[in-house]
Design an enzyme around this catalytic site. Structure first.
Site, PDB file in Angstrom:
ATOM      1  N   ALA A  65       3.777 123.931  21.589  1.00 13.06           N
ATOM      2  CA  ALA A  65       3.982 124.368  20.212  1.00 13.06           C
ATOM      3  C   ALA A  65       3.995 123.130  19.325  1.00 13.06           C
ATOM      4  O   ALA A  65       4.318 122.016  19.780  1.00 13.06           O
ATOM      5  CB  ALA A  65       5.299 125.126  20.106  1.00 13.06           C
ATOM      6  N   GLY A 109       4.378 125.321  25.316  1.00  7.32           N
ATOM      7  CA  GLY A 109       3.715 126.558  24.895  1.00  7.32           C
ATOM      8  C   GLY A 109       2.274 126.657  25.393  1.00  7.32           C
ATOM      9  O   GLY A 109       1.747 127.769  25.544  1.00  7.32           O
TER      10      GLY A 109
HETATM   11  N1  CO8 Z   1       2.953 119.164  18.462  1.00 10.58           N
HETATM   12  C1  CO8 Z   1       2.459 118.483  17.409  1.00 10.58           C
HETATM   13  N2  CO8 Z   1       1.649 117.393  17.529  1.00 10.58           N
HETATM   14  C2  CO8 Z   1       1.348 116.973  18.778  1.00 10.58           C
HETATM   15  C3  CO8 Z   1       1.836 117.639  19.924  1.00 10.58           C
HETATM   16  C4  CO8 Z   1       2.671 118.789  19.733  1.00 10.58           C
HETATM   17  N3  CO8 Z   1       3.146 119.519  20.760  1.00 10.58           N
HETATM   18  N4  CO8 Z   1       1.376 116.993  21.023  1.00 10.58           N
HETATM   19  C5  CO8 Z   1       0.629 115.973  20.571  1.00 10.58           C
HETATM   20  N5  CO8 Z   1       0.603 115.950  19.218  1.00 10.58           N
HETATM   21  C6  CO8 Z   1      -0.063 115.008  18.335  1.00 10.58           C
HETATM   22  C7  CO8 Z   1       0.640 113.654  18.316  1.00 10.58           C
HETATM   23  O1  CO8 Z   1       1.731 113.673  17.412  1.00 10.58           O
HETATM   24  C8  CO8 Z   1      -0.501 112.748  17.867  1.00 10.58           C
HETATM   25  O2  CO8 Z   1      -0.655 112.893  16.489  1.00 10.58           O
HETATM   26  P1  CO8 Z   1      -0.869 111.564  15.561  1.00 10.58           P
HETATM   27  O3  CO8 Z   1      -2.169 110.968  16.043  1.00 10.58           O
HETATM   28  O4  CO8 Z   1      -0.945 112.125  14.176  1.00 10.58           O
HETATM   29  O5  CO8 Z   1       0.286 110.682  15.811  1.00 10.58           O
HETATM   30  C9  CO8 Z   1      -1.735 113.368  18.532  1.00 10.58           C
HETATM   31  O6  CO8 Z   1      -1.373 114.720  18.833  1.00 10.58           O
HETATM   32  C10 CO8 Z   1      -2.113 112.671  19.820  1.00 10.58           C
HETATM   33  O7  CO8 Z   1      -0.960 112.662  20.662  1.00 10.58           O
HETATM   34  P2  CO8 Z   1      -0.501 111.341  21.479  1.00 10.58           P
HETATM   35  O8  CO8 Z   1      -0.825 110.128  20.711  1.00 10.58           O
HETATM   36  O9  CO8 Z   1       0.908 111.559  21.899  1.00 10.58           O
HETATM   37  O10 CO8 Z   1      -1.513 111.458  22.716  1.00 10.58           O
HETATM   38  P3  CO8 Z   1      -1.296 110.863  24.194  1.00 10.58           P
HETATM   39  O11 CO8 Z   1      -2.615 111.031  24.867  1.00 10.58           O
HETATM   40  O12 CO8 Z   1      -0.669 109.508  24.150  1.00 10.58           O
HETATM   41  O13 CO8 Z   1      -0.216 111.844  24.892  1.00 10.58           O
HETATM   42  C11 CO8 Z   1       0.700 114.001  25.473  1.00 10.58           C
HETATM   43  C12 CO8 Z   1      -0.567 113.169  25.168  1.00 10.58           C
HETATM   44  C13 CO8 Z   1       1.318 113.535  26.812  1.00 10.58           C
HETATM   45  C14 CO8 Z   1       0.267 115.437  25.576  1.00 10.58           C
HETATM   46  C15 CO8 Z   1       1.738 113.798  24.333  1.00 10.58           C
HETATM   47  O14 CO8 Z   1       1.091 114.024  23.085  1.00 10.58           O
HETATM   48  C16 CO8 Z   1       2.906 114.737  24.402  1.00 10.58           C
HETATM   49  O15 CO8 Z   1       3.802 114.525  25.199  1.00 10.58           O
HETATM   50  N6  CO8 Z   1       2.925 115.786  23.548  1.00 10.58           N
HETATM   51  C17 CO8 Z   1       4.053 116.685  23.436  1.00 10.58           C
HETATM   52  C18 CO8 Z   1       4.137 117.615  24.620  1.00 10.58           C
HETATM   53  C19 CO8 Z   1       5.327 118.519  24.483  1.00 10.58           C
HETATM   54  O16 CO8 Z   1       6.458 118.115  24.414  1.00 10.58           O
HETATM   55  N7  CO8 Z   1       5.079 119.852  24.455  1.00 10.58           N
HETATM   56  C20 CO8 Z   1       6.103 120.845  24.294  1.00 10.58           C
HETATM   57  C21 CO8 Z   1       6.282 121.205  22.848  1.00 10.58           C
HETATM   58  S1  CO8 Z   1       7.625 122.348  22.581  1.00 10.58           S
HETATM   59  C22 CO8 Z   1       6.968 123.831  23.058  1.00 10.58           C
HETATM   60  O17 CO8 Z   1       5.835 123.939  23.430  1.00 10.58           O
HETATM   61  C23 CO8 Z   1       7.870 125.019  22.984  1.00 10.58           C
HETATM   62  C24 CO8 Z   1       7.077 126.292  23.102  1.00 10.58           C
HETATM   63  C25 CO8 Z   1       7.950 127.446  22.785  1.00 10.58           C
HETATM   64  C26 CO8 Z   1       7.757 127.981  21.390  1.00 10.58           C
HETATM   65  C27 CO8 Z   1       8.685 129.134  21.283  1.00 10.58           C
HETATM   66  C28 CO8 Z   1       8.484 129.998  20.104  1.00 10.58           C
HETATM   67  C29 CO8 Z   1       9.406 131.185  20.216  1.00 10.58           C
END
Ligand code: CO8
Length: 258
Positions: A65, A109
């Protein structure tokens, strides 16, 4: 229909929905969820569509998400908007089979969205995880429930508590995904599976989907009875007559969805 965050293409009775927010690694925001729900509803009600493929890019299925969208929300915001609730219900209501074709990250998500599909085909590059604990939250789109049913309590707890990622091999060993293929063959494999499904009677495919899904919702005894009733009910269809006649006559069946 043009969408902002997804790309939808229907060919040979298969609708492919591609998540398309590359700058945010396909993070699921409200726009994306609404568009996805709309595309799935359209596929579900379009008689020309017999199977759906949900996929992302080569690098990422969905990184979860959208943390930027959620970060400042309050409990009241979440509760009153029923955040993502109606949209995920719409996806789960789809009566056509949905295959998730996953390459790269399927996190939070993203992993939960893949698990909402009927089965998952993974590229060797796929990485699954429920890292919500790192953000101070728990899974919210079914991860604690569905992942546990897929891979068992121990592995599910491990994933949710440590936030570690599972690679494609481990995901296949654990029953999370049905097949693992080289990344460059992912879409070919998913399309091949979708075409196989599209050749069947859609009526029977819908019944199969309902029967298997029921196994997650009920006791074994009730599930067995439900399956038996569905089996009997298909003897009221022309496609059952055609399927069995074709077998006995050693020819391919010509199903008419009747
Ligand atoms: N949300 C928003 N932006 C994101 C997300 C995310 N989940 N993941 C990555 N991005 C963005 C980063 O902020 C970055 O943006 P910017 O260039 O503007 O800084 C861009 O995408 C690239 O990301 P990274 O530089 O971090 O890329 P890497 O290759 O270094 O890393 C990863 C990739 C490992 C995937 C890393 O981005 C990461 O850990 N992302 C977050 C993963 C995470 O924590 N996911 C869980 C989110 S919470 C959730 O999903 C709850 C769901 C339930 C919803 C319930 C509703 C009822």
């Amino acid at each position: 229909m043009a969408f902002e965050t997804i790309v939808v293409d229907t060919e040979e009775h298969v609708t492919t929905i591609r998540l398309n927010r590359p700058d945010a690694l396909n993070a699921l925001n409200q726009t994306l969820l609404k568009e996805l729900a709309q595309a799935v509803e359209e596929a579900s009600t379009n008689d020309n569509v017999r199977c759906v493929i949900l996929t992302g890019s080569e690098k990422v299925f969905a990184a979860g998400a959208d943390i930027r969208e959620m970060a400042e929300k309050s409990y009241v915001d979440m509760m009153t908007s029923d955040y993502f609730g109606p949209e995920t219900e719409a996806i789960l209501r789809c009566r056509k089979p949905i295959i998730a074709a996953v390459a790269g990250y399927a996190l939070g998500g993203g992993c939960e969205l893949a698990m909402m599909c009927d089965f998952i085909i993974a590229a060797e590059t796929a990485k699954f995880g429920q890292p919500e604990i790192n953000l101070g939250v728990v899974a919210g789109l079914g991860g604690s429930q569905r992942l546990t049913r897929f891979v068992g309590k121990s592995k599910s707890m491990d994933m949710h508590l440590t936030g570690r990622f599972m690679d494609a091999d481990e995901a296949e060993r654990s029953g999370l995904v049905s097949r693992v293929v080289p990344a460059k063959r992912l879409m070919e494999e998913a399309q091949g599976a979708a075409q196989k499904i599209a050749e069947k009677s859609i009526l029977t495919a819908m019944v199969v989907k309902e029967a298997v899904n029921r196994s997650y919702e009920t006791t074994l005894r009730e599930g067995l009875l439900f399956e038996r009733r569905l089996f009997f009910s298909l003897f009221a269809t022309e496609d059952q007559k055609e399927g069995m006649a074709a077998f006995l006559e050693k020819r391919e069946p010509q199903f008419r969805d009747k």
